[in-house]
Design a protein around this motif. Sequence first.
Motif, short mmCIF file in Angstrom:
data_model
loop_
_atom_site.label_atom_id
_atom_site.label_comp_id
_atom_site.label_asym_id
_atom_site.label_seq_id
_atom_site.Cartn_x
_atom_site.Cartn_y
_atom_site.Cartn_z
N GLU A 1 -7.46 33.27 8.39
CA GLU A 1 -8.48 33.51 7.37
C GLU A 1 -9.60 34.28 8.05
O GLU A 1 -10.01 33.93 9.16
CB GLU A 1 -8.99 32.19 6.81
N TRP B 1 -13.50 36.46 7.32
CA TRP B 1 -14.61 36.72 6.39
C TRP B 1 -15.48 37.83 6.95
O TRP B 1 -15.58 38.01 8.16
CB TRP B 1 -15.47 35.46 6.21
N TRP B 2 -16.16 38.54 6.05
CA TRP B 2 -17.07 39.61 6.41
C TRP B 2 -18.10 39.77 5.31
O TRP B 2 -17.95 39.22 4.22
CB TRP B 2 -16.30 40.91 6.65
N VAL C 1 -20.24 37.85 0.57
CA VAL C 1 -19.35 37.33 1.61
C VAL C 1 -17.94 37.44 1.05
O VAL C 1 -17.66 36.88 -0.01
CB VAL C 1 -19.69 35.89 2.01
N GLU C 2 -17.11 38.19 1.73
CA GLU C 2 -15.75 38.42 1.26
C GLU C 2 -14.77 37.84 2.26
O GLU C 2 -15.13 37.61 3.41
CB GLU C 2 -15.53 39.91 1.06
N GLY C 3 -13.56 37.60 1.83
CA GLY C 3 -12.58 37.00 2.71
C GLY C 3 -11.18 37.49 2.43
O GLY C 3 -10.90 38.10 1.40
N ARG D 1 -6.97 39.12 -0.57
CA ARG D 1 -8.43 39.17 -0.43
C ARG D 1 -9.09 38.46 -1.60
O ARG D 1 -8.54 38.35 -2.68
CB ARG D 1 -8.88 40.62 -0.35
N LEU E 1 -16.01 35.37 -1.78
CA LEU E 1 -16.48 34.01 -1.53
C LEU E 1 -17.86 33.78 -2.13
O LEU E 1 -18.09 32.79 -2.80
CB LEU E 1 -16.51 33.73 -0.02
N VAL F 1 -17.84 28.17 6.36
CA VAL F 1 -18.44 29.47 6.69
C VAL F 1 -19.93 29.39 6.45
O VAL F 1 -20.38 28.80 5.46
CB VAL F 1 -17.85 30.59 5.79
N TRP G 1 -23.68 31.81 6.54
CA TRP G 1 -24.25 33.16 6.60
C TRP G 1 -25.73 33.09 6.32
O TRP G 1 -26.24 32.16 5.71
CB TRP G 1 -23.53 34.10 5.63
N ALA H 1 -20.04 39.73 10.57
CA ALA H 1 -19.01 39.95 9.56
C ALA H 1 -18.79 41.42 9.23
O ALA H 1 -19.65 42.22 9.46
CB ALA H 1 -19.40 39.22 8.29
N THR I 1 -16.57 44.10 5.88
CA THR I 1 -16.08 43.86 4.51
C THR I 1 -15.11 44.83 3.86
O THR I 1 -14.93 45.92 4.31
CB THR I 1 -17.24 43.75 3.54
#
Length: 149
Positions: free
Chosen positions: A32, A34-35, A43-45, A56, A59, A81, A83, A124, A126
């Motif tokens: 997994e 994330w960025w 925040v994407e994963g 994808r 988040l 996670v 951030w 991160a 994305t």
Amino acid sequence: MCAWQVFELAPAGTADSDTGIAAVSRIPGHLEVWWVGANSNSVEGAYWYEGTPWARYLLAPDLASGDGLAAVSRIPGSMEVWWLTFNQSINDAYWYDTAARAAGDPPTAAGRTAATGSAATGSAATGAAVPGPATAAGGAQGGPPVPTA
């Protein structure tokens, strides 16, 4: 001897290059990552289970400042996670194999927020988000499906 295989997980220009990435492997055969989105501040994963292609998801939309991202899987059935946000808080999203993901601050207020001053480091990068509804096979917002034994 095996050779490295290289592919693009998030298209060029879609990841915030100042933040970096965070990744965990909570069980064998799982990854997994994330960025933070370059233009979306989300925040994407993406997740991968052995034998399946990468998938994808989004988040946390519009919540990340792009100044830091970190993740941990402390037990096989958990991922977490953190951030940094624009209001200088630290947001947390967690996932347990028995519960859907939760993110701090609106629009999903199930997470926790902490004041700045805590040690938080990380980064991160994305790609375009692939949000999705909760399903029997996956978490909220298209999160990773829970493998069955």
